[in-house]
Design an enzyme around this catalytic site. Sequence first.
Site, mmCIF file in Angstrom:
data_model
loop_
_atom_site.group_PDB
_atom_site.id
_atom_site.type_symbol
_atom_site.label_atom_id
_atom_site.label_comp_id
_atom_site.label_asym_id
_atom_site.label_seq_id
_atom_site.Cartn_x
_atom_site.Cartn_y
_atom_site.Cartn_z
ATOM 1 C CG ASP A 138 -2.648 -4.736 2.474
ATOM 2 O OD1 ASP A 138 -2.564 -5.925 2.825
ATOM 3 O OD2 ASP A 138 -3.533 -4.307 1.723
ATOM 4 C CG HIS B 168 -6.006 -6.922 2.464
ATOM 5 N ND1 HIS B 168 -5.174 -6.634 1.415
ATOM 6 C CD2 HIS B 168 -6.890 -7.827 1.988
ATOM 7 C CE1 HIS B 168 -5.524 -7.345 0.357
ATOM 8 N NE2 HIS B 168 -6.569 -8.077 0.678
ATOM 9 C CB SER C 101 -8.186 -8.496 -2.124
ATOM 10 O OG SER C 101 -7.373 -9.501 -1.647
#
Length: 415
Positions: free
Chosen positions: A356, A389, A186
């Site tokens: 995601d 995610h 991320s």
Amino acid sequence: MVGCQSILATGRPWVVQLAVAVVAAILGANESSMHRVTVFPSPESQGVCATSVTIHGYKCEEFDVVTQDGYILRIQRLPMGRMGIGSRGNRQPVIIQHGVLVDGMTWLLNSPEQNLPMILSDNGFDVWITNTRGTRFSRRHQFLDPSQPKFWDWSWDELVMYDLPAVFNFVYDRSGNRKIHYVGHSMGTLMVLASLSEGRLVDKLKSVALLSPIAYLSHMTTALGVVAAKSFVGEATTLFGIGEFNPKGEPVGQFLKLLCAQPGVDCYDLLTALTGNNCCLNSTTVDLFLQNEPQPTSTKNMVHLAQTVRDRRLTKYNYGIPVFNLLIYGDLAPPPYDLSNIPKDMPMFVSYGGRDALSDPRDVQALLDSLKLHDVDKLSVQFVEDYAHADYIMGVNAKDVVYSQVLSFFTKIPS
Ligand SMILES: *[C@@H]1O[C@H](CO)[C@@H](O)[C@H](O)[C@H]1NC(C)=O
Ligand SMILES: *[C@@H]1O[C@H](CO)[C@@H](O)[C@H](O)[C@H]1NC(C)=O
């Protein structure tokens, strides 16, 4: 998504809305999860090594690294495999960098057989886990105190300029000037991409693995994205009112509780709404996650991330008022990060998930487009259809699906 709409409709200041959306999403909060009590030993009192690493039979060391702008960052090192298997020394160093609103602990929540640091350690790597400024073990500064707004006057620009170089220099020195592999999740991917685009770290990096990469965020279909895009007004005020963004703070917590108690607000759905429909989370790991995260960051960092959503391009922090930008950057607009500057021969591995919602596949495509001139044999891309995610750090099968790929990517690079 109904839940998100009602959050948007409250007309609260956008920072508060953002806080609520993020916290709710990250906690996966509903009344039951917020009040669940499971007792785990506290890393705050004993440290990450003692609570999460040495108990599993791994050697673990903690160091303080001082950044050029005075922040004191705690990092953890797993210098050898389980029960001391494999000797110390002559191991290829790997730095593992977490995302926003969490800290290095997130990598250690799954069982030793399933988590990335221990898998890398067992496979002969010298593993270093970072904790970004502002998170619980990195809330120290040579002169400033976290109670002072000045302590929080930074965004991911400073993580690029100061945090990453400090950690890289430290690890490089300690490992006899060996080049370093990097894994980012991320915001940890954004940090290294921005660094490379400015020519930073290039001489110390051996390769880069990007999990759930974040560079372009314009297709983000999440509460966070929508909120940030819709109600963006706070930039100029943050110039004067910078401070801590603490998702566990009393005001945010109170508001969150209220909100989650409202009819029609499904906070559980928000987890899905923000991170996507994670396929493979382990409830024990999620419990641990709730005990340890989320972690604070700066309001300015949240604003900067939101700017990335709104502006559809990657630039340094925008002060909102052109004359402020002029004062700070010598230009009316903030300077861009040009990803096409990333060295074409830097070995890169990119893994992204079909579900995601933060790192939307369309935005990953935009990132891959900006790397289209990259040496073909230096870029490998993995698409995991059912991953979202959080699966990348907590998925029960992340070991087989993703970490094994990271491992073989690192192993193939000649040392
Ligand atoms: C939220 O509540 C639902 C039903 O009440 C439950 O099935 C779910 O596990 C809860 N979510 C979390 C993250 O605890
Ligand atoms: C879930 O996590 C616990 C604790 O780490 C572990 O013992 C268990 O095997 C995990 N479950 C699965 C399905 O991987």
